[in-house]
Write a protein that holds these residues in place. Structure first.
Motif, PDB file in Angstrom:
ATOM      1  N   ARG A 267     -63.617  58.438  41.416  1.00  0.00           N
ATOM      2  CA  ARG A 267     -64.119  57.064  41.454  1.00  0.00           C
ATOM      3  C   ARG A 267     -65.556  57.143  41.952  1.00  0.00           C
ATOM      4  O   ARG A 267     -65.816  57.458  43.121  1.00  0.00           O
ATOM      5  CB  ARG A 267     -63.258  56.205  42.378  1.00  0.00           C
ATOM      6  CG  ARG A 267     -63.674  54.739  42.464  1.00  0.00           C
ATOM      7  CD  ARG A 267     -62.718  53.994  43.387  1.00  0.00           C
ATOM      8  NE  ARG A 267     -62.981  52.557  43.425  1.00  0.00           N
ATOM      9  CZ  ARG A 267     -63.728  51.951  44.362  1.00  0.00           C
ATOM     10  NH1 ARG A 267     -64.280  52.654  45.324  1.00  0.00           N
ATOM     11  NH2 ARG A 267     -63.896  50.649  44.328  1.00  0.00           N
TER      12      ARG A 267
ATOM     13  N   GLN B  45     -68.978  49.414  35.573  1.00  0.00           N
ATOM     14  CA  GLN B  45     -68.523  48.054  35.847  1.00  0.00           C
ATOM     15  C   GLN B  45     -69.105  47.563  37.172  1.00  0.00           C
ATOM     16  O   GLN B  45     -69.441  48.373  38.040  1.00  0.00           O
ATOM     17  CB  GLN B  45     -66.998  48.026  35.954  1.00  0.00           C
ATOM     18  CG  GLN B  45     -66.265  48.610  34.753  1.00  0.00           C
ATOM     19  CD  GLN B  45     -64.808  48.850  35.084  1.00  0.00           C
ATOM     20  OE1 GLN B  45     -64.035  47.897  35.223  1.00  0.00           O
ATOM     21  NE2 GLN B  45     -64.412  50.109  35.234  1.00  0.00           N
TER      22      GLN B  45
ATOM     23  N   ARG C 110     -61.453  53.456  29.163  1.00  0.00           N
ATOM     24  CA  ARG C 110     -62.671  52.674  28.939  1.00  0.00           C
ATOM     25  C   ARG C 110     -63.671  53.513  28.177  1.00  0.00           C
ATOM     26  O   ARG C 110     -63.773  54.718  28.378  1.00  0.00           O
ATOM     27  CB  ARG C 110     -63.282  52.217  30.269  1.00  0.00           C
ATOM     28  CG  ARG C 110     -62.414  51.236  31.034  1.00  0.00           C
ATOM     29  CD  ARG C 110     -63.131  50.694  32.249  1.00  0.00           C
ATOM     30  NE  ARG C 110     -62.298  49.769  32.993  1.00  0.00           N
ATOM     31  CZ  ARG C 110     -62.170  48.480  32.730  1.00  0.00           C
ATOM     32  NH1 ARG C 110     -62.861  47.959  31.727  1.00  0.00           N
ATOM     33  NH2 ARG C 110     -61.380  47.706  33.459  1.00  0.00           N
TER      34      ARG C 110
ATOM     35  N   GLU D  85     -54.574  51.327  39.916  1.00  0.00           N
ATOM     36  CA  GLU D  85     -54.264  50.718  38.619  1.00  0.00           C
ATOM     37  C   GLU D  85     -55.487  50.652  37.713  1.00  0.00           C
ATOM     38  O   GLU D  85     -55.403  50.935  36.511  1.00  0.00           O
ATOM     39  CB  GLU D  85     -53.704  49.310  38.842  1.00  0.00           C
ATOM     40  CG  GLU D  85     -53.103  48.672  37.594  1.00  0.00           C
ATOM     41  CD  GLU D  85     -51.846  49.375  37.122  1.00  0.00           C
ATOM     42  OE1 GLU D  85     -51.645  49.431  35.878  1.00  0.00           O
ATOM     43  OE2 GLU D  85     -51.075  49.875  37.960  1.00  0.00           O
ATOM     44  N   GLU D  86     -56.635  50.297  38.277  1.00  0.00           N
ATOM     45  CA  GLU D  86     -57.829  50.114  37.449  1.00  0.00           C
ATOM     46  C   GLU D  86     -58.389  51.434  36.923  1.00  0.00           C
ATOM     47  O   GLU D  86     -59.245  51.441  36.038  1.00  0.00           O
ATOM     48  CB  GLU D  86     -58.912  49.374  38.235  1.00  0.00           C
ATOM     49  CG  GLU D  86     -59.531  50.159  39.381  1.00  0.00           C
ATOM     50  CD  GLU D  86     -58.764  50.042  40.682  1.00  0.00           C
ATOM     51  OE1 GLU D  86     -59.341  50.397  41.728  1.00  0.00           O
ATOM     52  OE2 GLU D  86     -57.599  49.582  40.659  1.00  0.00           O
TER      53      GLU D  86
ATOM     54  N   ILE E  23     -56.785  52.757  33.127  1.00  0.00           N
ATOM     55  CA  ILE E  23     -57.148  52.069  31.889  1.00  0.00           C
ATOM     56  C   ILE E  23     -58.244  52.854  31.182  1.00  0.00           C
ATOM     57  O   ILE E  23     -59.272  53.175  31.776  1.00  0.00           O
ATOM     58  CB  ILE E  23     -57.647  50.641  32.195  1.00  0.00           C
ATOM     59  CG1 ILE E  23     -56.569  49.851  32.950  1.00  0.00           C
ATOM     60  CG2 ILE E  23     -58.037  49.915  30.915  1.00  0.00           C
ATOM     61  CD1 ILE E  23     -57.078  48.545  33.543  1.00  0.00           C
TER      62      ILE E  23
END
Length: 245
Positions: A219, A23, A17, A11-12, A15
């Motif tokens: 990631r 982060q 950015r 989910e993250e 988004i």
């Protein structure tokens, strides 16, 4: 190689950015096991067996940082479901048992989905350089061309990587603190293959047209090692099949 996909992005990572999108990371969430674990591990093991010089590289003096990285990985995965250590053996979520006393980079590659790049900064140097790596799933770069090179040189073919960005990236690496890791992600349309090396000489000279049928996302985490002070850059690769069912 068969096509290997995750069912969805976390989910993250859906988004949008603003760049660079860095982060804070909870160290307990550094390494992940997803629904493509068994298949990706099978592909990693195949690549390490058949293309060892393409996926593994070290420089002189990197052994201490490599071993420290493996120790940290072994400690971290034991907090994840499906891993169980028994002496020098690690049972993995797909049922395999990995001998932990083997080549440290290859052991990493047999345990976790993440590719691992280790960057160190010489005492008299101004930039981190790539001192060692286990890279089974490159996205348009070739490990043999980058090993031993400083960050600015590593990104030479990337047109957008100018002097301003080079300085910002170096400040980021300098600023990573022990027990205060960072993470970011990228997204791009690409082919289904996980192993996509690309030579520097081919940038701008060959067709870069990619299929819109597949979404590739990395990631990327930055972890500072407490003893050697090296920075571990880990890459968990997701490939999503966007074709209609």
């Amino acid at each position: 190689m068969s096509e290997i996909f995750q069912s969805k992005l976390p989910e993250e990572m859906r988004i949008e950015r603003a760049l660079p999108g860095v982060q804070p990371l909870d160290m307990r969430d550094w390494l992940r096991v997803d629904d493509a674990y068994a298949e990706q591990m099978g592909e990693r093991i195949r690549l390490m067996a058949h293309k060892p010089d393409a996926v593994r590289a070290t420089t002189a003096g990197s052994h201490a940082a490599v071993c420290e990285t493996l120790d940290l990985i072994i400690e971290a995965v034991q907090e994840l479901a499906g891993f169980q250590r028994d002496g020098d053996q690690m049972r993995c979520p797909d049922g395999r048992c990995v001998d932990l006393s083997g080549d440290p980079l290859l052991v990493m590659g047999e345990i976790i989905q993440e590719d691992i790049c280790i960057l160190e900064k010489p005492k008299d140097g101004s930039e981190h350089f790539l001192s060692a790596a286990l890279l089974c799933f490159p996205a348009h770069w070739t490990l043999s061309e980058k090993i031993g090179k400083p960050m600015g040189r590593i990104h030479k073919p990337v047109e957008e990587y100018d002097e301003n960005i080079r300085r910002r990236v170096q400040r980021l690496f300098d600023g990573v603190q022990v027990d205060r890791p960072l993470w970011r992600f990228n997204r791009a349309h690409a082919g289904a293959s996980l192993f996509q090396p690309r030579l520097e000489k081919d940038y701008g000279t060959t067709d870069m047209t990619v299929s819109r049928d597949f979404l590739r996302s990395e990631r990327q985490c930055l972890v500072r090692l407490p003893k050697t002070r090296a920075v571990v850059f880990s890459i968990h690769t997701y490939v999503i099949d966007l074709r209609p069912a």
